[in-house]
Scaffold this active site. Sequence first.
Site, mmCIF file in Angstrom:
data_model
loop_
_atom_site.group_PDB
_atom_site.id
_atom_site.type_symbol
_atom_site.label_atom_id
_atom_site.label_comp_id
_atom_site.label_asym_id
_atom_site.label_seq_id
_atom_site.Cartn_x
_atom_site.Cartn_y
_atom_site.Cartn_z
ATOM 1 C CB ILE A 248 3.106 49.405 58.701
ATOM 2 C CG1 ILE A 248 1.771 50.101 58.938
ATOM 3 C CG2 ILE A 248 2.893 47.981 58.240
ATOM 4 C CD1 ILE A 248 0.932 50.198 57.684
ATOM 5 C CB SER A 249 7.128 47.878 57.424
ATOM 6 O OG SER A 249 8.247 47.922 56.579
ATOM 7 C CB SER A 254 10.709 52.604 52.427
ATOM 8 O OG SER A 254 10.144 51.334 52.640
ATOM 9 C CE LYS A 276 8.219 51.721 49.732
ATOM 10 N NZ LYS A 276 8.087 50.615 48.773
ATOM 11 C CG ASP A 392 12.276 43.361 45.819
ATOM 12 O OD1 ASP A 392 12.784 42.228 45.974
ATOM 13 O OD2 ASP A 392 12.173 44.184 46.751
#
Length: 509
Positions: A248-249, A254, A276, A392
């Site tokens: 996904i990312s 990460s 993750k 964050d």
Amino acid sequence: MDRTGVASETRKSPWGSVAPAAPACSLADVMSEQLAKQLDEEDATFPALTEPGADLLSSGDAPETTSDLMLAKMLQMQFDREFDDQLRREEKKFNGDSKVSISFENYRMVHPYEDSGSSEDEVDWQDTRHDPYRADKPQTTPRRGFVGKGKNITTKHDEVTCGRKNTARMDNFAPEVHVGDGLGMDLKLPNQVFNALKQHCYSEQKRSARLHEKKEHSTAEQAVDPRTRLLMYKMVNTGVLENINGCISTGKESVVFHADGGSLEEEPVPDEVVLKVFKTTLNEFKNRDRYIKDDYRFIDRFSKLNPRKIIRMWAEKEMHNLVRMKKAEIPCPEVVLLKKHILVMSFIGKDHVPAPKLKDAMLGSEDMKNAYYQVLHMMQQLFQECNLVHADLSEYNMLWHEGKVWLIDVSQSVEPTHPHGLEFLFRDCRNVSTFFQKRGVSEAMSVYELFNIVTGLNIPVGAEDDAEFIAEIVALEKRNEDHVQRRGKKTFPIDSEDVSPPSSPGAAD
Ligand code: ADP
Ligand code: MG
């Protein structure tokens, strides 16, 4: 002697009349070299003996066995049989239970009739039509007695040929099975051994195919190192995950994968989850030390750990923070499992499509206003109920899903007592205020108001001067540190009685 005559005679039960007809004949005679030679010559005329069940035991019209040659042959066979039996016993003793066995085959007085017994009950791969490993050109090079007598006469009864054939078939095993040069060393694999090997290859192949299938879907797995891949495969293998679908990312710190949940200790895992994976490339984390090394929850461990373990702590930290948030009913991913530096949690989104970040969500003004109030409330809950500062927080780490704002990415979140906790919070407030103001939410407060309302502090909002406000925050943090040092333990003084906001009288010291 007429060869065909012998052949036809022998085909009819030569054993049938041995007892009554056998004349005296010494074994020495039978064993004479001349006779052996003769036997060799007559070898090809023995086809009938390849079918012991059919012919040797039938007692119907027994042939006359008065011929010396016949008797000699019979005795020779008897002798060979005993010799072979003995050899077999020795072979068995030699090999014991070992999976790889040494064959004494070359020393046998091979008589084709002998060789059926051992594997009758087993699936005989040679005779199975659907043998997926059937060699393209099976080596059927019988040396004796295999003239076409229908399909009953086969290589099955010749262990040597069979063994070689088995060895040749090993070439058809999956390419990743290293079979060595069996043919080169004239290896003869007994049926049992071949069957066992084949079965093993087959199940291995199935297992690896299963893994491969999962893998195929997620080429992005290449984005992680082999150790991590192995951990991910294990999750699939143990059934925690059904499938790892794709990435996904990929961020600096990460990589996030989508996966289908399976079950964990008989409890169902959510249908859709994310993994993750905290990156094990250590450089990325250097500048994050300050988030963790002063977090008292981890401080004792931090100093003792090697960098790899510190990265695991990021994952652990995210897990703990998520659990706290869940308790306070803040919308956030639900933790499923932590495995070293991989955190499995529920997926925010639907049908493989992740919920958009607040930054990307196309919200109408009403929804945007709604989102703002949700965020405001969440920040208060986070601070006051969870005793956490996100650290964050921005439109990048908030997702819009089912009309709600979801908080993610809390590995760096700290407790407010962290020496820089309030500064982190101030930064969060600035991100939030700026974002919503830019998106036209007129109700959005200034960063200072937001900070005060989240913390419950009352830092004066003077000339709207960042420097002054931040100085107050730093002073507060410093006082807290001193307080902690005096008390020798970590407590957060902001909402405790002995510390009041700097604006109030007596707060200056
Ligand atoms: P990073 O530290 O790399 O920013 P994040 O936790 O923010 O890691 O995850 C990166 C991206 O992955 C997010 O912006 C989001 O799009 C996606 N993501 C992370 N967690 C989830 C989740 N539980 N459900 C859906 N998407 C997620
Ligand atoms: Mg993020």
